[in-house]
Design an enzyme around this catalytic site. Structure first.
Site, PDB file in Angstrom:
ATOM      1  N   SER A 132       0.871  -1.174   0.000  1.00 47.51           N
ATOM      2  CA  SER A 132       0.000   0.000   0.000  1.00 47.51           C
ATOM      3  C   SER A 132       0.910   1.226   0.000  1.00 47.51           C
ATOM      4  O   SER A 132       1.893   1.280  -0.739  1.00 47.51           O
ATOM      5  CB  SER A 132      -0.926  -0.061   1.223  1.00 47.51           C
ATOM      6  OG  SER A 132      -1.677   1.109   1.338  1.00 47.51           O
ATOM      7  N   TYR A 146      -4.994   8.565  -5.269  1.00 46.94           N
ATOM      8  CA  TYR A 146      -3.972   7.542  -5.019  1.00 46.94           C
ATOM      9  C   TYR A 146      -4.180   6.960  -3.616  1.00 46.94           C
ATOM     10  O   TYR A 146      -4.215   5.740  -3.440  1.00 46.94           O
ATOM     11  CB  TYR A 146      -2.576   8.156  -5.147  1.00 46.94           C
ATOM     12  CG  TYR A 146      -1.456   7.226  -4.758  1.00 46.94           C
ATOM     13  CD1 TYR A 146      -1.215   6.055  -5.466  1.00 46.94           C
ATOM     14  CD2 TYR A 146      -0.631   7.521  -3.663  1.00 46.94           C
ATOM     15  CE1 TYR A 146      -0.182   5.202  -5.106  1.00 46.94           C
ATOM     16  CE2 TYR A 146       0.403   6.683  -3.302  1.00 46.94           C
ATOM     17  CZ  TYR A 146       0.621   5.514  -4.024  1.00 46.94           C
ATOM     18  OH  TYR A 146       1.635   4.664  -3.653  1.00 46.94           O
ATOM     19  N   LYS A 150      -5.165   3.073  -2.262  1.00 43.59           N
ATOM     20  CA  LYS A 150      -4.360   2.329  -1.280  1.00 43.59           C
ATOM     21  C   LYS A 150      -5.151   2.083   0.016  1.00 43.59           C
ATOM     22  O   LYS A 150      -4.958   1.073   0.678  1.00 43.59           O
ATOM     23  CB  LYS A 150      -3.051   3.079  -1.005  1.00 43.59           C
ATOM     24  CG  LYS A 150      -2.133   3.190  -2.216  1.00 43.59           C
ATOM     25  CD  LYS A 150      -1.638   1.828  -2.692  1.00 43.59           C
ATOM     26  CE  LYS A 150      -0.500   1.941  -3.695  1.00 43.59           C
ATOM     27  NZ  LYS A 150       0.025   0.628  -4.131  1.00 43.59           N
TER      28      LYS A 150
HETATM   29  N1  NAP Z   1       8.427   4.673  -4.100  1.00 43.99           N
HETATM   30  C1  NAP Z   1       7.602   5.216  -3.238  1.00 43.99           C
HETATM   31  O1  NAP Z   1       7.844   6.324  -2.728  1.00 43.99           O
HETATM   32  C2  NAP Z   1       6.357   4.480  -2.832  1.00 43.99           C
HETATM   33  C3  NAP Z   1       5.714   4.917  -1.671  1.00 43.99           C
HETATM   34  C4  NAP Z   1       4.573   4.262  -1.254  1.00 43.99           C
HETATM   35  C5  NAP Z   1       4.095   3.185  -1.982  1.00 43.99           C
HETATM   36  N2  NAP Z   1       4.738   2.780  -3.120  1.00 43.99           N
HETATM   37  C6  NAP Z   1       4.174   1.646  -3.851  1.00 43.99           C
HETATM   38  O2  NAP Z   1       5.181   0.713  -4.116  1.00 43.99           O
HETATM   39  C7  NAP Z   1       4.854  -0.035  -5.291  1.00 43.99           C
HETATM   40  C8  NAP Z   1       6.048  -0.058  -6.224  1.00 43.99           C
HETATM   41  O3  NAP Z   1       6.315   1.276  -6.645  1.00 43.99           O
HETATM   42  P1  NAP Z   1       7.798   1.774  -6.962  1.00 43.99           P
HETATM   43  O4  NAP Z   1       8.142   2.822  -6.002  1.00 43.99           O
HETATM   44  O5  NAP Z   1       8.703   0.610  -7.118  1.00 43.99           O
HETATM   45  O6  NAP Z   1       7.521   2.495  -8.370  1.00 43.99           O
HETATM   46  P2  NAP Z   1       8.205   2.268  -9.810  1.00 43.99           P
HETATM   47  O7  NAP Z   1       9.677   2.332  -9.698  1.00 43.99           O
HETATM   48  O8  NAP Z   1       7.484   3.243 -10.674  1.00 43.99           O
HETATM   49  O9  NAP Z   1       7.781   0.765 -10.204  1.00 43.99           O
HETATM   50  C9  NAP Z   1       6.440   0.452 -10.432  1.00 43.99           C
HETATM   51  C10 NAP Z   1       6.297  -0.995 -10.860  1.00 43.99           C
HETATM   52  O10 NAP Z   1       4.898  -1.276 -11.076  1.00 43.99           O
HETATM   53  C11 NAP Z   1       4.750  -1.767 -12.410  1.00 43.99           C
HETATM   54  N3  NAP Z   1       3.456  -1.401 -12.984  1.00 43.99           N
HETATM   55  C12 NAP Z   1       2.833  -0.193 -12.940  1.00 43.99           C
HETATM   56  N4  NAP Z   1       1.681  -0.241 -13.635  1.00 43.99           N
HETATM   57  C13 NAP Z   1       1.579  -1.498 -14.147  1.00 43.99           C
HETATM   58  C14 NAP Z   1       0.618  -2.153 -14.951  1.00 43.99           C
HETATM   59  N5  NAP Z   1      -0.480  -1.544 -15.419  1.00 43.99           N
HETATM   60  N6  NAP Z   1       0.835  -3.460 -15.291  1.00 43.99           N
HETATM   61  C15 NAP Z   1       1.959  -4.093 -14.866  1.00 43.99           C
HETATM   62  N7  NAP Z   1       2.904  -3.525 -14.097  1.00 43.99           N
HETATM   63  C16 NAP Z   1       2.717  -2.234 -13.744  1.00 43.99           C
HETATM   64  C17 NAP Z   1       5.874  -1.134 -13.197  1.00 43.99           C
HETATM   65  O11 NAP Z   1       6.073  -1.821 -14.423  1.00 43.99           O
HETATM   66  P3  NAP Z   1       6.656  -1.052 -15.730  1.00 43.99           P
HETATM   67  O12 NAP Z   1       8.136  -0.949 -15.529  1.00 43.99           O
HETATM   68  O13 NAP Z   1       6.273  -1.938 -16.876  1.00 43.99           O
HETATM   69  O14 NAP Z   1       5.979   0.286 -15.789  1.00 43.99           O
HETATM   70  C18 NAP Z   1       7.008  -1.277 -12.185  1.00 43.99           C
HETATM   71  O15 NAP Z   1       7.505  -2.580 -12.182  1.00 43.99           O
HETATM   72  C19 NAP Z   1       3.605   0.631  -5.887  1.00 43.99           C
HETATM   73  O16 NAP Z   1       2.468  -0.107  -5.542  1.00 43.99           O
HETATM   74  C20 NAP Z   1       3.599   1.996  -5.214  1.00 43.99           C
HETATM   75  O17 NAP Z   1       2.289   2.537  -5.127  1.00 43.99           O
HETATM   76  C21 NAP Z   1       5.867   3.412  -3.555  1.00 43.99           C
END
Ligand code: NAP
Length: 284
Positions: A132, A146, A150
């Site tokens: 989340s 967003y 979550k």
């Molecule tokens: N980083 C933060 O600050 C943060 C904070 C709170 C929560 N989160 C959560 O952590 C999780 C991972 O995010 P992250 O920080 O690693 O972001 P990220 O670097 O942008 O990576 C996002 C990942 O999700 C995949 N994805 C997005 N949309 C998709 C779709 N329609 N179908 C298949 N794959 C999809 C992307 O694949 P592609 O490469 O193909 O786009 C990528 O592998 C998310 O759920 C995000 O909401 C992140």
């Protein structure tokens, strides 16, 4: 159980990639998904297999979870990681953008959970980890939709944990603060137009503040991965795992505000029970 079999969505980059790497490094097995089915660069392990999954494709979700299970005969940890952010005022969000956000951040994890549960129930063990966000507990202005996607995942997880605990299954919701991934980059993030002047002081300012921290977020994705593994390994895993000192701070502020509302309005809250149940007679 060693090695564990992990199913992780969205391992192309970011937290999912960090988690896949850390899980492989300690000798576990990963079946990960990417949008095009290709392996992320820099991982060379016979314990990794990659399946193609576009999270908005509900049918494909079922087939992919089944294929992951067939590959090793069981799934020990199912991680709903793939997701993205939509920032901007709630009023300005376009219906199609909101639908897409919920499709990826909520309905897709729901699909993964529903496809996994028959398999996990049959095993009588398994751990569902839903990524989340602290925005799913303490959202700021500009992150309402967003946060809502979550919150939905968090609410579902809390109920699910109670439904499956008697079956030997576990559920953990992970709530990261800001982590240094592509999350805030144009490659991942979507934005609502931001044309309405009235919102500049609230969501506009908040979104600008967030974006200005891109590349300098406090959170280290590799450390996030180790924290998730530690929670999964625990004899009593948490229902909620917060990641990052910023997430902790925001959660505490939110809890204090919630507690203050409860306390301040407690009498009013109590007054809505039927008078006969409270013994309050004609009290209103
Ligand atoms: N980083 C933060 O600050 C943060 C904070 C709170 C929560 N989160 C959560 O952590 C999780 C991972 O995010 P992250 O920080 O690693 O972001 P990220 O670097 O942008 O990576 C996002 C990942 O999700 C995949 N994805 C997005 N949309 C998709 C779709 N329609 N179908 C298949 N794959 C999809 C992307 O694949 P592609 O490469 O193909 O786009 C990528 O592998 C998310 O759920 C995000 O909401 C992140």
């Amino acid at each position: 159980m060693n090695p564990k079999i992990w199913f992780i969505t969205g391992i192309s980059r970011g937290l999912g990639l960090g988690l896949a790497r850390a899980v492989l490094a300690r000798g576990d097995v990963v079946v990960g998904t990417t949008r095009d089915g290709s392996s992320p660069g820099g991982i060379d392990s016979t314990r990794l297999s990659v399946l193609q999954l576009e999270m908005t494709d509900r049918e494909q979700i079922e087939q992919t979870v089944a294929a992951a299970h067939r590959r090793h005969g069981r799934l020990d940890v199912v991680v709903n990681n793939a997701g993205y952010g939509l920032l901007g005022s709630i009023e300005e969000a376009k219906p199609q953008d909101v639908d897409h956000l919920f499709a990826v951040n909520f309905f897709a994890p729901l699909g993964v959970i529903q496809a996994s549960l028959p398999l996990l129930r049959a095993q009588r063990h398994g751990h569902i980890v839903n990524i989340s966000s602290i925005a799913g507990f303490a959202p700021a202005a500009g992150a309402g939709l967003y946060g809502a996607s979550k919150f939905a995942l968090d609410g579902l997880s809390q109920s699910l944990a109670q439904e499956v605990a008697p079956l030997g299954l576990r559920v953990t919701v992970v709530e990261p603060g800001a982590f240094r991934t592509d999350f805030l980059s144009a490659h991942s993030l979507r934005r609502t137009p931001g044309d309405i002047e009235d919102y500049q002081a609230s969501s506009g300012r908040s979104v600008d503040g967030l974006l200005s921290r891109a590349g300098q977020q406090l959170g280290d994705p590799d450390r996030a991965a180790l924290a998730i593994i530690e929670a999964v390994d625990a004899d009593e895993p948490p229902l909620h795992l917060l990641l990052g000192s910023d997430a902790l701070r925001r959660a505490r502020v939110r809890l204090d505000q919630f507690e203050a509302d409860l306390r301040h309005w407690e009498d009013v809250s109590r007054r809505t029970d039927f008078a006969s149940e409270t013994g309050a007679g004609s009290a209103r």
